[in-house]
Write a protein that holds these residues in place. Structure first.
Motif, short mmCIF file in Angstrom:
data_model
loop_
_atom_site.label_atom_id
_atom_site.label_comp_id
_atom_site.label_asym_id
_atom_site.label_seq_id
_atom_site.Cartn_x
_atom_site.Cartn_y
_atom_site.Cartn_z
N ARG A 49 0.49 -0.98 0.25
CA ARG A 49 -0.19 -0.10 -0.05
C ARG A 49 0.79 1.41 0.11
NH1 ARG A 49 -3.80 -3.18 4.09
NH2 ARG A 49 -1.84 -2.36 5.01
N GLN A 51 1.71 4.91 1.11
CA GLN A 51 1.64 5.39 2.68
C GLN A 51 2.20 6.50 1.83
OE1 GLN A 51 2.27 3.18 5.32
NE2 GLN A 51 5.04 3.16 5.47
N SER A 73 -2.40 6.23 4.48
CA SER A 73 -2.81 5.39 2.96
C SER A 73 -4.04 5.40 3.32
CB SER A 73 -2.63 3.69 3.72
OG SER A 73 -2.15 3.48 2.60
N PHE A 74 -4.96 5.75 1.71
CA PHE A 74 -5.58 5.71 1.74
C PHE A 74 -5.65 4.69 0.17
CE2 PHE A 74 -4.21 9.56 3.37
CZ PHE A 74 -4.89 9.89 4.37
N ASP A 75 -5.28 3.29 0.48
CA ASP A 75 -5.25 2.57 -0.23
C ASP A 75 -7.12 1.94 -0.18
OD1 ASP A 75 -2.84 2.57 -1.69
OD2 ASP A 75 -2.32 1.22 -1.52
N GLU A 76 -7.43 1.38 -1.64
CA GLU A 76 -8.66 0.30 -1.99
C GLU A 76 -8.41 -0.37 -0.74
OE1 GLU A 76 -10.22 -0.07 -5.74
OE2 GLU A 76 -10.63 2.25 -6.03
N GLU A 80 -13.36 1.44 6.13
CA GLU A 80 -13.77 3.11 6.27
C GLU A 80 -13.51 3.66 6.87
OE1 GLU A 80 -17.59 4.91 5.06
OE2 GLU A 80 -17.94 3.09 4.60
N LEU A 83 -9.43 4.41 6.69
CA LEU A 83 -9.70 5.65 5.72
C LEU A 83 -10.32 6.98 6.19
CD1 LEU A 83 -10.86 4.17 2.35
CD2 LEU A 83 -8.32 4.29 3.17
N ASN A 84 -11.26 6.76 6.79
CA ASN A 84 -11.96 8.48 7.85
C ASN A 84 -10.74 9.11 8.45
OD1 ASN A 84 -14.32 8.09 5.96
ND2 ASN A 84 -15.29 7.46 7.52
N ASN A 86 -7.53 8.55 8.56
CA ASN A 86 -6.54 9.07 7.92
C ASN A 86 -6.70 10.33 7.47
OD1 ASN A 86 -5.04 6.46 8.47
ND2 ASN A 86 -5.32 5.50 7.00
#
Length: 166
Positions: A49, A51, A73-76, A80, A83-84, A86
């Protein structure tokens, strides 16, 4: 610091060679720290990933000079809530650095890293909390919040105490 000074310091810190482990945890404990934005970089973690790596340096107090590293990291494929979290961390950090991201800055991690580099040297307060990780107790969660440093000026200076040349 030479050999003798180093060994004296280690002994003063309470190290017992017969019972203590050589390895120590170099991570900061939970608390509030005045920090300086030292650097950021883009890397790839063990899970492949991309980052952003953020380096913050403590600027005063007993932990002066120690570093805290934050990886975002914002990888798929990431949950959720991760991601939020981060995303909120990145936006709060940008706010502390007086950076307003443009769409171009957020095209990818490399562009975001370039935008963040404009904030190198800025100082703010980091509030670090640590929470238990039930799935992996050896790696507790490190949670961050940031706010502007408030300078505390001492208005009680006695003019007679100042050594002024005039």
């Amino acid at each position: 610091m030479g050999l003798l000074d180093t060994l004296k310091q280690v002994k003063q810190e309470g190290f017992n060679a017969e019972t203590d482990s050589i390895a120590t945890n170099s991570k900061l404990a939970a608390g509030k720290y005045p920090v300086r934005f030292k650097s950021s970089q883009v890397s790839v973690d063990k899970a492949s990933r991309t980052q952003l790596g953020i380096a913050l340096e403590v600027v005063s107090g007993k932990d002066k000079g120690r570093m805290e590293f934050i990886y975002l990291s914002f990888d798929e494929g990431l949950p959720e809530f991760v991601l939020n979290k981060n995303g909120r961390t990145l936006l709060k950090l940008a706010s502390m650095l007086d950076i307003e991201f443009t769409n171009k800055d957020l095209a990818d991690e490399v562009a975001t890293n370039e935008a963040l580099s404009k904030g190198i040297g800025k100082q703010f307060e980091m509030d670090l909390t640590i929470a238990a990780n039930k799935k992996n107790p050896d790696f507790p969660y490190r949670n961050y919040d940031f706010k502007q440093l408030i300078s505390e000026l001492d208005d009680s200076i006695d003019e007679d105490e100042l050594d002024l040349p005039f």
